[in-house]
Design a protein around this motif. Structure first.
Motif, PDB file in Angstrom:
ATOM      1  N   UNK A  54     -16.931  37.834 -44.118  1.00  0.00           N
ATOM      2  CA  UNK A  54     -18.205  38.052 -43.411  1.00  0.00           C
ATOM      3  C   UNK A  54     -19.030  39.142 -44.107  1.00  0.00           C
ATOM      4  N   UNK A  55     -20.338  38.977 -44.034  1.00  0.00           N
ATOM      5  CA  UNK A  55     -21.241  39.974 -44.624  1.00  0.00           C
ATOM      6  C   UNK A  55     -21.731  40.945 -43.544  1.00  0.00           C
ATOM      7  N   UNK A  56     -21.926  42.184 -43.973  1.00  0.00           N
ATOM      8  CA  UNK A  56     -22.366  43.233 -43.034  1.00  0.00           C
ATOM      9  C   UNK A  56     -23.553  43.980 -43.621  1.00  0.00           C
ATOM     10  N   UNK A  57     -24.493  44.358 -42.753  1.00  0.00           N
ATOM     11  CA  UNK A  57     -25.633  45.177 -43.177  1.00  0.00           C
ATOM     12  C   UNK A  57     -25.446  46.601 -42.650  1.00  0.00           C
ATOM     13  N   UNK A  58     -25.593  47.574 -43.550  1.00  0.00           N
ATOM     14  CA  UNK A  58     -25.390  48.982 -43.195  1.00  0.00           C
ATOM     15  C   UNK A  58     -26.621  49.790 -43.628  1.00  0.00           C
ATOM     16  N   UNK A  59     -27.667  49.810 -42.815  1.00  0.00           N
ATOM     17  CA  UNK A  59     -28.866  50.578 -43.200  1.00  0.00           C
ATOM     18  C   UNK A  59     -28.546  52.071 -43.343  1.00  0.00           C
ATOM     19  N   UNK A  60     -29.088  52.673 -44.409  1.00  0.00           N
ATOM     20  CA  UNK A  60     -28.861  54.105 -44.654  1.00  0.00           C
ATOM     21  C   UNK A  60     -29.955  54.922 -44.001  1.00  0.00           C
ATOM     22  N   UNK A  61     -29.558  55.791 -43.065  1.00  0.00           N
ATOM     23  CA  UNK A  61     -30.546  56.581 -42.328  1.00  0.00           C
ATOM     24  C   UNK A  61     -31.135  57.721 -43.158  1.00  0.00           C
ATOM     25  N   UNK A  62     -30.705  57.836 -44.415  1.00  0.00           N
ATOM     26  CA  UNK A  62     -31.306  58.857 -45.289  1.00  0.00           C
ATOM     27  C   UNK A  62     -32.821  58.636 -45.410  1.00  0.00           C
ATOM     28  N   UNK A  63     -33.243  57.377 -45.307  1.00  0.00           N
ATOM     29  CA  UNK A  63     -34.673  57.066 -45.431  1.00  0.00           C
ATOM     30  C   UNK A  63     -35.381  56.987 -44.086  1.00  0.00           C
ATOM     31  N   UNK A  64     -34.682  57.363 -43.009  1.00  0.00           N
ATOM     32  CA  UNK A  64     -35.298  57.279 -41.674  1.00  0.00           C
ATOM     33  C   UNK A  64     -36.334  58.382 -41.484  1.00  0.00           C
ATOM     34  N   UNK A  70     -28.326  45.147 -36.978  1.00  0.00           N
ATOM     35  CA  UNK A  70     -27.622  45.765 -38.116  1.00  0.00           C
ATOM     36  C   UNK A  70     -26.187  46.084 -37.685  1.00  0.00           C
ATOM     37  N   UNK A  71     -25.226  45.825 -38.574  1.00  0.00           N
ATOM     38  CA  UNK A  71     -23.815  45.934 -38.167  1.00  0.00           C
ATOM     39  C   UNK A  71     -23.297  47.374 -38.125  1.00  0.00           C
ATOM     40  N   UNK A  72     -23.622  48.151 -39.163  1.00  0.00           N
ATOM     41  CA  UNK A  72     -23.126  49.523 -39.267  1.00  0.00           C
ATOM     42  C   UNK A  72     -24.324  50.475 -39.403  1.00  0.00           C
ATOM     43  N   UNK A  73     -24.064  51.770 -39.196  1.00  0.00           N
ATOM     44  CA  UNK A  73     -25.057  52.794 -39.542  1.00  0.00           C
ATOM     45  C   UNK A  73     -24.481  53.564 -40.724  1.00  0.00           C
ATOM     46  N   UNK A  74     -25.154  53.509 -41.865  1.00  0.00           N
ATOM     47  CA  UNK A  74     -24.678  54.197 -43.070  1.00  0.00           C
ATOM     48  C   UNK A  74     -25.251  55.614 -43.085  1.00  0.00           C
ATOM     49  N   UNK A  75     -24.339  56.593 -43.166  1.00  0.00           N
ATOM     50  CA  UNK A  75     -24.725  57.993 -43.002  1.00  0.00           C
ATOM     51  C   UNK A  75     -24.380  58.764 -44.272  1.00  0.00           C
ATOM     52  N   UNK A  76     -25.394  59.191 -45.008  1.00  0.00           N
ATOM     53  CA  UNK A  76     -25.220  59.838 -46.310  1.00  0.00           C
ATOM     54  C   UNK A  76     -25.167  61.351 -46.162  1.00  0.00           C
ATOM     55  N   UNK A  77     -23.988  61.908 -46.372  1.00  0.00           N
ATOM     56  CA  UNK A  77     -23.818  63.359 -46.268  1.00  0.00           C
ATOM     57  C   UNK A  77     -23.782  63.949 -47.678  1.00  0.00           C
ATOM     58  N   UNK A  78     -24.715  64.840 -47.987  1.00  0.00           N
ATOM     59  CA  UNK A  78     -24.822  65.436 -49.330  1.00  0.00           C
ATOM     60  C   UNK A  78     -24.700  66.948 -49.235  1.00  0.00           C
ATOM     61  N   UNK A  79     -23.910  67.517 -50.140  1.00  0.00           N
ATOM     62  CA  UNK A  79     -23.565  68.939 -50.006  1.00  0.00           C
ATOM     63  C   UNK A  79     -24.297  69.877 -50.982  1.00  0.00           C
ATOM     64  N   UNK A  80     -25.168  69.345 -51.824  1.00  0.00           N
ATOM     65  CA  UNK A  80     -25.863  70.213 -52.780  1.00  0.00           C
ATOM     66  C   UNK A  80     -24.956  70.725 -53.883  1.00  0.00           C
ATOM     67  N   UNK A  95     -35.156  49.113 -45.782  1.00  0.00           N
ATOM     68  CA  UNK A  95     -35.133  48.873 -44.338  1.00  0.00           C
ATOM     69  C   UNK A  95     -36.166  49.750 -43.628  1.00  0.00           C
ATOM     70  N   UNK A  96     -36.266  51.028 -44.049  1.00  0.00           N
ATOM     71  CA  UNK A  96     -37.087  51.976 -43.276  1.00  0.00           C
ATOM     72  C   UNK A  96     -38.556  51.998 -43.689  1.00  0.00           C
ATOM     73  N   UNK A  97     -38.880  51.418 -44.853  1.00  0.00           N
ATOM     74  CA  UNK A  97     -40.297  51.370 -45.247  1.00  0.00           C
ATOM     75  C   UNK A  97     -40.959  50.230 -44.486  1.00  0.00           C
ATOM     76  N   UNK A  98     -41.916  50.546 -43.630  1.00  0.00           N
ATOM     77  CA  UNK A  98     -42.604  49.505 -42.863  1.00  0.00           C
ATOM     78  C   UNK A  98     -41.907  49.210 -41.554  1.00  0.00           C
ATOM     79  N   UNK A  99     -41.788  47.927 -41.239  1.00  0.00           N
ATOM     80  CA  UNK A  99     -41.303  47.486 -39.933  1.00  0.00           C
ATOM     81  C   UNK A  99     -39.775  47.348 -39.941  1.00  0.00           C
ATOM     82  N   UNK A 100     -39.082  48.307 -39.302  1.00  0.00           N
ATOM     83  CA  UNK A 100     -37.618  48.352 -39.329  1.00  0.00           C
ATOM     84  C   UNK A 100     -37.006  47.049 -38.793  1.00  0.00           C
ATOM     85  N   UNK A 101     -37.502  46.621 -37.629  1.00  0.00           N
ATOM     86  CA  UNK A 101     -36.935  45.417 -37.011  1.00  0.00           C
ATOM     87  C   UNK A 101     -37.116  44.205 -37.915  1.00  0.00           C
ATOM     88  N   UNK A 102     -38.309  44.042 -38.442  1.00  0.00           N
ATOM     89  CA  UNK A 102     -38.588  42.905 -39.338  1.00  0.00           C
ATOM     90  C   UNK A 102     -37.732  42.978 -40.587  1.00  0.00           C
TER      91      UNK A 102
END
Ligand code: DX5
Ligand code: ZN
Length: 216
Positions: free
Chosen positions: A1-11, A28-38, A199-206
């Motif tokens: 099965x395929x899954x979509x995991x939008x990255x909220x970094x661009x939210x 959307x199946x998962x929420x992709x969460x990008x943690x960056x430590x510098x 995903x986050x540029x423009x209409x998220x739902x669309x």
């Protein structure tokens, strides 16, 4: 099965909770969460307080991508914040096998990410312990970068390795994914798709619906 995991970094962080609810409602199946430590990557994104705050917004699994030096220091806290799957970078752990085991002991899904220049062979011995492998198709650190074409060859190689061993490991692709290159990424053998700016540029739902339709 395929899954979509939008990255909220661009939210839009001023209304992050609402945007996560939109992702969920659109399917959307998962929420992709990008943690960056510098340190492992040049940029700093967000950490535990943000993840804890957004946890009640959805029941969808949190796919936490740690771009952090020696992530074993923080695994317990990320699990406590609500991570369902934890991805560590092969390049960020001196003792990769041990860190994978630690994630498994916490009872969450264990995943390893590979930077573009890292050969898939680094996973030769640990592959059976993994639920998912993340192929980075950009150098981690920022959203909105261009997809590196040789990632397709890495995905194909990895899919062969997984099949030869009779495993059913997921392959996630992260960085520069758009509706235009999605088809060839899926054809190469990836089945978990991260998309931030697309995903986050423009209409998220669309956008979510267009991705899901193209992934069927
Ligand atoms: C890159 C992050 C990605 C990124 C994806 O360091 O791991 O998840 O936000 O963003 P796009 O889809 O815009 O390349
Ligand atoms: Zn990511």
């Amino acid at each position: 099965m395929n899954y979509l995991a939008p990255s909220i970094l661009s939210a839009d962080f001023s209304c992050l909770g609402e945007q996560i609810k939109s992702l969920d409602a659109a399917g959307a199946h998962y929420v992709h969460i990008d943690v960056m430590d510098g340190a492992f990557v040049p940029s700093i994104s967000f950490g535990m307080p943000v993840i804890r705050t957004i946890r009640p917004c959805t029941k969808r699994p949190f796919d936490v991508h740690l771009m952090v030096k020696e992530p074993s220091r923080y695994l317990k806290e990320f699990v406590a914040c609500g991570a369902d799957m934890i991805t560590i970078h092969a390049e960020s752990c001196v003792h990769l096998d041990r860190t994978i085991e630690e994630i498994r002991e916490f009872g969450v899904r264990a995943c390893v990410a590979l930077n573009p220049a890292t050969e898939v062979g680094v996973l030769e011995y640990v592959l059976p312990k993994l639920d998912m492998v993340l192929v980075m198709a950009v150098n981690p650190g920022h959203g909105g970068q261009k997809f590196i074409r040789y990632s397709l060859e890495k995905i194909r190689k990895l899919r062969r390795m997984i099949q030869e061993r009779g495993l059913d490991t997921d392959i996630e692709v992260d960085g520069g994914v758009t509706l235009s290159n999605l088809g060839e990424i899926l054809d190469a053998g990836a089945n978990v798709i991260v998309a931030g700016s697309a995903v986050f540029r423009g209409d998220i739902t669309g956008n979510v619906k267009a991705f899901l339709e193209a992934m069927e």
